[in-house]
Design a protein around this motif. Sequence first.
Motif, mmCIF file in Angstrom:
data_model
loop_
_atom_site.group_PDB
_atom_site.id
_atom_site.type_symbol
_atom_site.label_atom_id
_atom_site.label_comp_id
_atom_site.label_asym_id
_atom_site.label_seq_id
_atom_site.Cartn_x
_atom_site.Cartn_y
_atom_site.Cartn_z
ATOM 1 N N ILE A 165 0.843 -1.199 0.000
ATOM 2 C CA ILE A 165 0.000 0.000 0.000
ATOM 3 C C ILE A 165 0.881 1.253 0.000
ATOM 4 C CG2 ILE A 165 -1.766 1.300 1.259
ATOM 5 C CD1 ILE A 165 -2.783 -1.317 2.392
ATOM 6 N N HIS A 166 0.654 2.109 -0.967
ATOM 7 C CA HIS A 166 1.297 3.421 -1.013
ATOM 8 C C HIS A 166 0.194 4.468 -0.839
ATOM 9 C CE1 HIS A 166 5.064 1.674 -2.576
ATOM 10 N NE2 HIS A 166 4.261 0.841 -3.215
ATOM 11 N N ASP A 167 0.558 5.732 -0.985
ATOM 12 C CA ASP A 167 -0.468 6.766 -0.866
ATOM 13 C C ASP A 167 -0.074 7.973 -1.705
ATOM 14 O OD1 ASP A 167 -2.806 7.667 1.414
ATOM 15 O OD2 ASP A 167 -1.773 9.261 0.326
ATOM 16 N N SER B 295 4.029 13.051 -2.806
ATOM 17 C CA SER B 295 4.785 12.338 -1.783
ATOM 18 C C SER B 295 4.022 11.075 -1.432
ATOM 19 C CB SER B 295 4.937 13.217 -0.533
ATOM 20 O OG SER B 295 3.666 13.504 0.006
ATOM 21 N N CYS B 296 4.757 9.985 -1.248
ATOM 22 C CA CYS B 296 4.074 8.774 -0.797
ATOM 23 C C CYS B 296 3.774 8.974 0.688
ATOM 24 C CB CYS B 296 4.940 7.549 -1.010
ATOM 25 S SG CYS B 296 4.087 6.052 -0.484
ATOM 26 N N ASP B 297 2.501 8.964 1.041
ATOM 27 C CA ASP B 297 2.112 9.242 2.428
ATOM 28 C C ASP B 297 1.809 7.974 3.221
ATOM 29 O OD1 ASP B 297 2.446 11.854 1.906
ATOM 30 O OD2 ASP B 297 0.347 12.438 1.946
ATOM 31 N N GLN B 298 2.350 6.867 2.768
ATOM 32 C CA GLN B 298 2.132 5.622 3.500
ATOM 33 C C GLN B 298 3.498 4.955 3.664
ATOM 34 O OE1 GLN B 298 0.094 3.853 5.680
ATOM 35 N NE2 GLN B 298 -1.524 4.073 4.167
ATOM 36 N N MET B 299 3.837 4.597 4.895
ATOM 37 C CA MET B 299 5.123 3.929 5.122
ATOM 38 C C MET B 299 5.160 2.645 4.304
ATOM 39 S SD MET B 299 7.687 4.858 6.854
ATOM 40 C CE MET B 299 8.408 3.326 7.389
ATOM 41 N N CYS B 300 5.961 2.628 3.220
ATOM 42 C CA CYS B 300 5.864 1.492 2.300
ATOM 43 C C CYS B 300 7.159 0.710 2.188
ATOM 44 C CB CYS B 300 5.421 1.995 0.935
ATOM 45 S SG CYS B 300 6.532 3.212 0.238
ATOM 46 N N GLY B 301 8.137 1.019 3.025
ATOM 47 C CA GLY B 301 9.388 0.264 2.980
ATOM 48 C C GLY B 301 10.576 1.177 3.181
ATOM 49 N N GLY C 162 12.693 2.552 1.234
ATOM 50 C CA GLY C 162 12.904 3.713 0.353
ATOM 51 C C GLY C 162 11.729 4.667 0.337
ATOM 52 N N HIS C 163 10.856 4.525 1.326
ATOM 53 C CA HIS C 163 9.616 5.316 1.368
ATOM 54 C C HIS C 163 9.848 6.815 1.228
ATOM 55 C CE1 HIS C 163 6.033 7.156 3.000
ATOM 56 N NE2 HIS C 163 6.725 7.614 4.013
ATOM 57 N N THR C 164 10.828 7.332 1.970
ATOM 58 C CA THR C 164 11.022 8.785 1.980
ATOM 59 C C THR C 164 11.507 9.310 0.631
ATOM 60 O OG1 THR C 164 13.181 8.371 2.924
ATOM 61 C CG2 THR C 164 11.461 9.066 4.451
ATOM 62 N N GLY C 165 12.093 8.426 -0.178
ATOM 63 C CA GLY C 165 12.581 8.863 -1.486
ATOM 64 C C GLY C 165 11.535 8.690 -2.578
ATOM 65 N N MET C 166 10.348 8.205 -2.196
ATOM 66 C CA MET C 166 9.322 7.926 -3.205
ATOM 67 C C MET C 166 8.570 9.209 -3.524
ATOM 68 S SD MET C 166 6.655 4.853 -3.199
ATOM 69 C CE MET C 166 5.346 4.811 -4.394
ATOM 70 N N ARG C 167 9.191 9.988 -4.383
ATOM 71 C CA ARG C 167 8.689 11.330 -4.637
ATOM 72 C C ARG C 167 8.420 11.479 -6.124
ATOM 73 N NH1 ARG C 167 11.095 16.045 -6.078
ATOM 74 N NH2 ARG C 167 10.420 17.949 -5.026
HETATM 75 CU CU LIG Z 1 5.183 4.294 -1.188
#
Ligand SMILES: [Cu+2]
Length: 354
Positions: free
Chosen positions: A239-241, A286-292, A294-299
């Motif tokens: 799940i991403h956001d 911004s991905c607003d769901q903790m997804c792994g 590399g989450h913070t770089g998912m831009r």
């Molecule tokens: Cu994500």
Amino acid sequence: MQTFFIVAILALGFLITFQIAKASEYVAVLRGLEKTRKQTNKINGFLLLVFLIAGLIGVYYCNEKLKGKILGDPASDHGVLIDRMLYITLIITFIVFVITQVALFWFAYKYQESDKRKPYYYPHNNKLEVIWTVIPAIALTVLVGFGIFYWFKITGEAPKDAMQVEIVGSQFKWEYRYPGADKVLGKKYYREISDAKMNPLGQLWDDPANHDDIYVAGEPMHLVVNKPVKLVIGAKDVIHDVGLPHFRMKMDAVPGTPTTMWFTPTKTTRQMKEETGNPNFVFEISCDQMCGAGHTGMRGEIIVESQEEFDVWLAGKTPQYITANPPKSTGVAADSASTGSVQAKDSRIAQLNK
Ligand SMILES: [Cu+2]
């Protein structure tokens, strides 16, 4: 060495506190417990007042210091509604906050233990109970009512003239798909997802609606200013956001279950650059769901532009169907593949659709 000092300081601090506590205990015995208790009570009352004043100054200071750092005016129609709701909530809660905090600390200070008065035992009052239950209930009902009204508006059916864009999240990137001239996104099946077969979204090539769909990755999503857009949101793994802070929108991207949201961008990227005075301004996804990891770089980024600019951009793209299924026959189609002109592509799409 640093750790040693920290431990030493902590130990010293503990020792000093312990000794002070012990000393005050002896003092209390010497002076008489009653007197000490009254003195401590007075100090506590005074400290509560200090805490109230320092706290309120702190609230004001933080507000002054940080208010320039918020995102600024929203860049979508729904964003205006969300911000209005936020500010109404902030105003109401701020008034309640100030009244209750002042009352709490002032009463604790003012009515501290005193020899001059006796406590009055007042266990229950139905009228008061009703008042402080009904007023917050009404206030909250109004706030939640606004919220539901806006929620239905935002998550409801998109206008008929809305453009559609699919956005798919995976660890850790965003991919986009535009429906092409037929304005219909072709069907997909997850087992068809294959980078080797040039089918990153798992489009079903049997579905003619897929033949003109444009796949975009590794560059910003493009949207048209003042044109409603419906995002069809998906995910490939977890799940991403899709978080769009400048548009005040967000929606989960769930594998296997498409979600949607729609809004109308009201400002172009160029306009935002001028308004913010920041030449590097970008609308951010911004991905607003903790997804792994590399989450913070998912831009991701969005460029909002005029219809003409958008059309030029989209015309420069080749449908993924053609990339994945290059025409085998020699002749006109093959020639046009090498020239790569827009008209040639269009004619090939027409041929493929026959
Ligand atoms: Cu994500």
